[in-house]
Write an enzyme that holds these catalytic residues in place. Structure first.
Site, short mmCIF file in Angstrom:
data_model
loop_
_atom_site.label_atom_id
_atom_site.label_comp_id
_atom_site.label_asym_id
_atom_site.label_seq_id
_atom_site.Cartn_x
_atom_site.Cartn_y
_atom_site.Cartn_z
NE ARG A 170 18.57 27.89 -1.49
CZ ARG A 170 17.31 27.89 -1.82
NH1 ARG A 170 16.36 28.96 -1.77
NH2 ARG A 170 16.87 26.71 -2.30
CG ASN A 211 22.11 24.45 -8.02
OD1 ASN A 211 22.39 23.16 -7.69
ND2 ASN A 211 21.92 25.19 -6.97
CE LYS A 304 23.53 20.27 -6.16
NZ LYS A 304 22.67 21.72 -5.46
CD GLU A 308 20.00 20.08 -3.77
OE1 GLU A 308 20.70 20.98 -4.29
OE2 GLU A 308 19.35 20.19 -2.73
NE ARG A 341 28.89 22.45 -2.67
CZ ARG A 341 27.85 22.20 -2.71
NH1 ARG A 341 26.94 22.14 -3.48
NH2 ARG A 341 26.98 22.74 -1.54
NE ARG A 351 19.79 16.02 2.39
CZ ARG A 351 19.34 17.24 2.29
NH1 ARG A 351 17.97 17.66 2.49
NH2 ARG A 351 20.04 18.44 2.13
CE LYS A 375 25.41 21.67 1.02
NZ LYS A 375 24.02 22.42 0.88
CG ASP A 380 21.10 22.22 2.77
OD1 ASP A 380 22.32 22.59 2.58
OD2 ASP A 380 20.12 22.48 2.03
CD GLU A 408 19.42 27.42 1.61
OE1 GLU A 408 20.35 27.12 1.53
OE2 GLU A 408 18.45 26.57 1.03
C1 GCU Z 1 20.44 23.48 -0.65
C2 GCU Z 1 20.31 24.79 -1.26
C3 GCU Z 1 20.49 24.90 -2.80
C4 GCU Z 1 21.85 24.67 -2.93
C5 GCU Z 1 22.30 23.24 -2.36
C6 GCU Z 1 23.87 22.96 -2.52
O1 GCU Z 1 19.76 22.47 -1.16
O2 GCU Z 1 18.80 25.05 -0.91
O3 GCU Z 1 20.01 26.21 -3.09
O4 GCU Z 1 22.06 24.56 -4.37
O5 GCU Z 1 22.02 23.32 -0.92
O6 GCU Z 1 24.54 23.52 -1.62
O7 GCU Z 1 24.12 22.74 -3.65
#
Ligand code: GCU
Length: 702
Positions: A170, A211, A304, A308, A341, A351, A375, A380, A408
């Protein structure tokens, strides 16, 4: 501009005005500062640079109190400098928390002095930057008596670099500033980054992206993952991190790393990463030792997990507390911390309910050196969301509030959208956890392991942030993390003066533009009634998040022929019930729910009447139109600054505001057409353009 040709941001140190300059020269042309620690080296460097700018004279630096001078600036701890021990109450200084400082104007042996003192060297760094901020703002320094301590112990930037790819998760300000291929070779820019962070009190930076998944675990984020997450945990990687740490250390900023939950499998071919497996436990303990051997002041790991496509404890039927605690045990002997997180989402229909359902039952089960990073809202980082229900729900756990500095969903590196007012709202939100007057900010300042984290914004672009005006978000983040009680006007005014100088017309205009930018963005990107996810995502690997495309997200805005919004009331998904009373009750009823969150909590008929008699659909139209009008106005207000600020910054922002107007019109046209198509109710002012071309605004080509 510095030598490497990037902006100095708010650390410009322009010459002070005549009269003020004389008084500054008296007290600061001679500097008596301790030596000996890395932080004091940074203090001396900063003072040399800053005074040369502000006073237009190079300062004399002394290692003993200068004699036969009119005055001087003294920076050091009372332990090391007798002159300072004579000038302040040493007990008061000793009582200051880590990072706290004291600044006093004093007379010492006939000389007019300013003393900057603290009990830690890090406090001296913050005290020095505080004094310089005052001077850069043109404030007097002859009657100072300031004591400050950071409200939040942990003030961290989630930089989220993708090592070896020269990109940032991002990141909209160009490639990464970290050149991992060349590290441990250092760049001057690393020093300047550390200076920017320390100048606003940030004390930690998570270098790499969260990620860090195993390729093939299918998720939209796969394209930004790769090998990064575990490469830095190898010997070569740690050498690179150690080099960066040597720069950050001088500024009191501790490095952290994001780690993949399956690191034992990825690095050493283990066949499990089960947190209750003794071999896995031992692996983490060994890894932590290696890390601390290389970087003694390492901050800890950020994770994390189960989100995702990331690995996590759910892979082994373990809870998130079990998952976090194995890392915490490994870090504990070294004074390290796990940042875990709360951004977990599984297969819940709504969600919004997920984070609370996952973590609230685990309250009290996390070890002391675990911080749960949540968050600001339940979804988000949307332009507007309600405040997370976890704030005020987990007394027995250290919480950190995660904010997103990078834009973002709010215009990325292009739009002017000042986020400080949004963050103030979050921090001041009354959770009612212990009755009325329980602001969320108290949760993050509560203990040593609590704090504030901001998803970073910095890249290789000469502006650092992609748009000169977005620097205000980085500045404001640090200032609020240090002191959440600061009001928006103070933060804005400080930033504008340091960045653009003291011309009152410039200060008024820039502050006004910043002030009006967030409500405008909320209006043109959402219609201003609490809708979320109206943006374009695109194919899984694109994730554009810049253009409008509400049709992609039926589950997030709930638009049907009958109405719009998501029912999160007690009769709907029940999310509202996660708030304390009377918040829950207020949000539960559309008559009392604040208008700006109405459609987040309620699915309402298009012709539902708002308090002033306007219908929902009409208000959505009106807001979309007025958002665009405001952006046009921002553009004009900026244009009036031509000739009053340097051409480079003038043109850069002017161009971006041009683009923002065009883009805001795209949002408005797409959204109003979308509302019209579903409601079939025309705008009462006849403004909604109902052409075919408008109905299908194509996404921008990237
Ligand atoms: C959102 C974002 C991702 C990020 C994710 C996170 O989905 O688009 O880029 O990795 O949040 O906070 O882990």
């Amino acid at each position: 501009m510095s030598l490497e040709s990037y902006d100095d941001c708010w650390l410009r140190y322009e010459p002070a005005d005549g009269e003020r300059r004389e008084s500054y020269r008296t007290r600061c042309e001679n500097v008596y500062a301790s030596v000996g620690s890395p932080e004091l080296g940074a203090v001396r460097d900063e003072l040399r640079r800053a005074m040369t700018g502000l006073l237009e004279r190079e300062p004399h630096l002394w290692q003993h109190p200068p004699r036969s001078v009119e005055g001087f600036l003294a920076v050091g701890t009372p332990d090391e400098m007798e002159m300072i021990a004579d000038s302040v109450s040493t007990d008061r200084v000793a009582a200051l928390g880590d990072g706290g400082f004291r600044i006093r104007s004093v007379e010492w042996e006939g000389a007019e002095c300013v003393v900057v003192t603290a009990s830690t060297d890090r406090g001296l760094v913050y005290g020095t930057f505080h004094l310089l901020r005052r001077m850069a703002n043109g404030h007097p320094i002859d009657d100072l008596d300031v004591t400050e301590e950071p409200a939040n112990h942990e003030r961290v930037i989630d930089h989220w670099d993708d090592p070896f790819r020269r990109s940032v998760e991002r990141g909209y300000a160009g490639p990464s500033i970290f050149d991992w291929e060349r590290l441990p070779d250092l760049r001057e820019r690393y020093v300047d980054y550390a200076r920017l962070l320390a100048s606003v009190g940030i004390n930690g930076v998570v270098l790499n992206n969260v990620n860090t998944k195993i390729p093939g675990r299918g998720s939209a984020n796969e394209f930004v993952s790769g090998k990064a997450g575990w490469q830095l945990l190898t010997q070569d990687g740690l050498e690179k991190v150690a080099a960066l740490a040597s720069v950050f250390r001088r500024y009191g900023v501790r490095p952290y790393l994001s780690v993949n939950y399956a690191a034992p499998m990825l690095i050493d071919d283990y066949d499990t990463a089960d947190p209750l497996d003794p071999d896995v436990e031992e692996w983490w303990a060994r890894k932590a030792e290696e890390v601390y051997d290389a970087i003694p002041d390492f901050g800890g790991f950020l994770v994390k997990a189960d989100s995702e496509g990331q690995n996590g404890p759910y892979d082994y039927d373990r809870t998130h507390a079990e998952g976090a605690n194995v890392l915490a045990r490994a870090l504990e002997p070294h004074g390290g911390r796990v940042w875990w997180r709360a951004f977990v989402y599984a297969d819940h229909d709504d969600r919004a309910v997920q984070a609370y359902e996952t973590f609230e039952p685990l309250d009290g089960e996390f070890l002391d050196n675990v911080t749960l990073q949540v968050k600001n809202g339940p979804i988000d980082f949307q332009p507007r969301e309600p405040v997370s229900t976890l704030f005020g729900a987990m007394d027995g756990t250290d919480l950190a509030c995660e904010l997103q500095i990078t834009q973002e969903y709010t215009g990325q590196g292009v739009h002017t959208c000042y986020l400080v007012p949004q963050w103030k709202e979050v921090l001041d939100f009354d959770t009612h956890a212990s009755g009325e007057g329980s602001p969320a900010k108290d949760v993050f300042s509560g203990s040593e392991g609590a704090g504030i984290a901001g998803v970073g914004v910095v890249g290789e672009d000469p502006t650092w942030t992609g748009n000169y005006l977005s620097q205000a978000n980085l500045y404001g983040f640090g200032r609020l993390a240090w002191d959440p009680d600061l009001d928006t006007e103070t933060v804005t005014d400080e930033w504008v003066r340091q960045t653009f100088g003291g011309d009152p017309a410039v200060i008024d205009t820039v502050s006004g533009i910043l002030h009006d930018s967030l409500p405008a963005t909320v209006d043109y990107e959402t219609g201003g009634l609490g809708l979320i996810h109206m943006m374009y995502n695109g194919e899984a690997r694109l994730e554009n998040h810049y253009d409008p495309s509400p049709a992609e997200w039926p589950g997030y805005h709930g638009a049907t022929e009958d109405g719009i919004g998501i029912d999160r009331t007690s009769g709907g998904s029940g999310y509202v019930g996660q708030y304390h009373e009377p918040v829950a009750e207020t949000y539960d009823d559309p008559e009392t729910c604040p208008e700006e969150l109405l459609l987040f909590f309620h699915h309402l008929p298009w012709e539902y009447e708002l308090a002033d008699g306007t219908t929902v659909v009409q208000r959505l139209y009106d807001n979309c139109f007025s958002g665009v009008e405001v952006v046009r106005d921002l553009r004009e207000r900026w244009q009036a600054l031509a000739g009053r600020i340097d051409d480079r910054r003038y043109r850069h922002v002017a161009e971006r505001l041009e683009e923002q107007v065009v883009q805001a019109e795209r949002w408005r046209d797409t959204l109003v057409a979308f509302f019209y198509e579903h409601s079939e109710i025309p705008d009462e002012h006849g403004r909604v353009p109902l052409t075919e071309s408008n109905r299908a605004v194509p996404p921008r080509e990237d």
